[in-house]
Design a protein around this motif. Sequence first.
Motif, mmCIF file in Angstrom:
data_model
loop_
_atom_site.group_PDB
_atom_site.id
_atom_site.type_symbol
_atom_site.label_atom_id
_atom_site.label_comp_id
_atom_site.label_asym_id
_atom_site.label_seq_id
_atom_site.Cartn_x
_atom_site.Cartn_y
_atom_site.Cartn_z
ATOM 1 N N MET A 1 0.817 -1.218 0.000
ATOM 2 C CA MET A 1 0.000 0.000 0.000
ATOM 3 C C MET A 1 0.850 1.268 0.000
ATOM 4 O O MET A 1 0.452 2.284 -0.580
ATOM 5 C CB MET A 1 -0.932 -0.006 1.210
ATOM 6 C CG MET A 1 -1.891 -1.191 1.251
ATOM 7 S SD MET A 1 -2.816 -1.436 -0.293
ATOM 8 C CE MET A 1 -3.779 0.078 -0.354
ATOM 9 N N LYS B 1 1.942 1.724 -3.824
ATOM 10 C CA LYS B 1 0.893 1.183 -4.696
ATOM 11 C C LYS B 1 1.157 1.476 -6.169
ATOM 12 O O LYS B 1 0.998 0.599 -7.020
ATOM 13 C CB LYS B 1 -0.471 1.747 -4.293
ATOM 14 C CG LYS B 1 -1.611 1.182 -5.139
ATOM 15 C CD LYS B 1 -2.975 1.634 -4.635
ATOM 16 C CE LYS B 1 -4.090 1.032 -5.491
ATOM 17 N NZ LYS B 1 -5.437 1.408 -4.993
ATOM 18 N N GLU C 1 -5.543 -2.996 -11.454
ATOM 19 C CA GLU C 1 -6.134 -2.889 -10.122
ATOM 20 C C GLU C 1 -6.654 -4.239 -9.619
ATOM 21 O O GLU C 1 -6.526 -4.562 -8.433
ATOM 22 C CB GLU C 1 -7.288 -1.881 -10.150
ATOM 23 C CG GLU C 1 -7.904 -1.586 -8.790
ATOM 24 C CD GLU C 1 -7.079 -0.615 -7.957
ATOM 25 O OE1 GLU C 1 -7.130 -0.718 -6.722
ATOM 26 O OE2 GLU C 1 -6.382 0.234 -8.561
ATOM 27 N N ILE C 2 -7.215 -5.023 -10.518
ATOM 28 C CA ILE C 2 -7.781 -6.311 -10.115
ATOM 29 C C ILE C 2 -6.698 -7.248 -9.583
ATOM 30 O O ILE C 2 -6.843 -7.875 -8.520
ATOM 31 C CB ILE C 2 -8.521 -6.974 -11.294
ATOM 32 C CG1 ILE C 2 -9.751 -6.143 -11.684
ATOM 33 C CG2 ILE C 2 -8.941 -8.402 -10.932
ATOM 34 C CD1 ILE C 2 -10.484 -6.669 -12.904
ATOM 35 N N PHE D 1 -3.734 -6.332 -8.496
ATOM 36 C CA PHE D 1 -3.181 -5.709 -7.296
ATOM 37 C C PHE D 1 -4.026 -6.070 -6.081
ATOM 38 O O PHE D 1 -3.498 -6.474 -5.031
ATOM 39 C CB PHE D 1 -3.125 -4.190 -7.476
ATOM 40 C CG PHE D 1 -2.630 -3.440 -6.278
ATOM 41 C CD1 PHE D 1 -1.280 -3.173 -6.120
ATOM 42 C CD2 PHE D 1 -3.514 -3.001 -5.290
ATOM 43 C CE1 PHE D 1 -0.812 -2.479 -5.010
ATOM 44 C CE2 PHE D 1 -3.057 -2.311 -4.183
ATOM 45 C CZ PHE D 1 -1.711 -2.049 -4.038
ATOM 46 N N GLU D 2 -5.348 -5.930 -6.201
ATOM 47 C CA GLU D 2 -6.246 -6.222 -5.086
ATOM 48 C C GLU D 2 -6.244 -7.715 -4.753
ATOM 49 O O GLU D 2 -6.410 -8.095 -3.596
ATOM 50 C CB GLU D 2 -7.661 -5.747 -5.407
ATOM 51 C CG GLU D 2 -7.821 -4.229 -5.425
ATOM 52 C CD GLU D 2 -7.449 -3.590 -4.088
ATOM 53 O OE1 GLU D 2 -7.621 -4.253 -3.032
ATOM 54 O OE2 GLU D 2 -6.981 -2.439 -4.095
ATOM 55 N N SER D 3 -6.040 -8.559 -5.765
ATOM 56 C CA SER D 3 -5.967 -9.994 -5.528
ATOM 57 C C SER D 3 -4.762 -10.338 -4.654
ATOM 58 O O SER D 3 -4.862 -11.161 -3.728
ATOM 59 C CB SER D 3 -5.882 -10.737 -6.865
ATOM 60 O OG SER D 3 -5.680 -12.121 -6.663
ATOM 61 N N ASN E 1 -3.226 -8.223 -2.613
ATOM 62 C CA ASN E 1 -3.479 -7.620 -1.307
ATOM 63 C C ASN E 1 -4.401 -8.497 -0.467
ATOM 64 O O ASN E 1 -4.149 -8.744 0.722
ATOM 65 C CB ASN E 1 -4.097 -6.230 -1.484
ATOM 66 C CG ASN E 1 -4.289 -5.505 -0.161
ATOM 67 O OD1 ASN E 1 -3.384 -5.439 0.665
ATOM 68 N ND2 ASN E 1 -5.473 -4.982 0.051
ATOM 69 N N GLU E 2 -5.459 -9.012 -1.068
ATOM 70 C CA GLU E 2 -6.428 -9.851 -0.366
ATOM 71 C C GLU E 2 -5.785 -11.150 0.117
ATOM 72 O O GLU E 2 -6.110 -11.656 1.194
ATOM 73 C CB GLU E 2 -7.616 -10.149 -1.282
ATOM 74 C CG GLU E 2 -8.663 -11.068 -0.682
ATOM 75 C CD GLU E 2 -9.301 -10.533 0.593
ATOM 76 O OE1 GLU E 2 -9.710 -11.357 1.438
ATOM 77 O OE2 GLU E 2 -9.358 -9.288 0.759
#
Length: 229
Positions: free
Chosen positions: A49, A52, A62-63, A65-67, A69-70
Amino acid sequence: MPVFMHKYIDRIVNVVGDGNCGFQTVLALLGKGEDDHKLVRLELIEELMNHKDSYMGVFGDEIKFESVNEAFVPCLDAYAPISKWMRFTKIGHLIACAYGMVCIDLTRYCFSGTFFPLCTTPPINFDDHTMCVGWLTKSKHFVQVYLKPGCLVPPTSLEWALHHTEAADTWPDHFVDRMHNFERSNNIKKESNAEKSIIEPLIDLAGESSFDVFFYFQSVIYALYNIAI
C-alpha cells in the motif's frame, strides 16, 4: 528443487504445514521465529500500500493488485485456504523490497528465480541480506533453505528487468557468474531430460496445477526474452 543444487545446500529446515508455511518460512529466515505468520502478512500489506503506484505497474492492473493484497489478509481459520497461500514467484520482489533482501526461490522445472529489491541500492555485505526458500511441488509446501557460500543462484525474473529503478541497477552484479553457472547446470539437466524424453514424456503438465503451468510457460517466455537481448 533442482537436483544439481543439492550439493550447494547446507541444510533444510521445515516449518508447520498449515497453509501459512510460506509466510512462516520468510519469518524464520528473518530470524523472527515462525509462530507469527500474521506479522509477515501485515508487513507485506504495508509495503504494497505504501508503494501502490509502483506495484500497480508490476502486477498490471487494479484487479491483480487487489488480488495480491487480499491474499495477504490473515485468515481466521486454523488452516489457510489456497487463496491465502504464498505465491513466491508472484510476490518475490515485494518480499525483497519489504525486507531489503535478495530472495532466492528454489523449485522444480524452470520456476527457480532470484528476486531483488526494485528501488534501493545494494548492501556491502550480501551474506546478511540473502534468504532462500524451497518450494516442494508434490507436497505443496515451503521450507527454509540454507545455502553454502558462493553457491549457484537462479536468474532474476523478467519483472525486475522491466520495473527496477536506476538506484537498484547493480543488485545482480554480485551474482552474475553464479547465475550463469546455474543456467549452465540447468541446461545440462534439460539436455539429459531431452534424451530421456525419447523414451518417456519430460513433463506431464496435466498433473500440475494451473498456477504451476502458468509459471512454466512464463519461464519459457523469459528464456526467449534473454535470448532476444
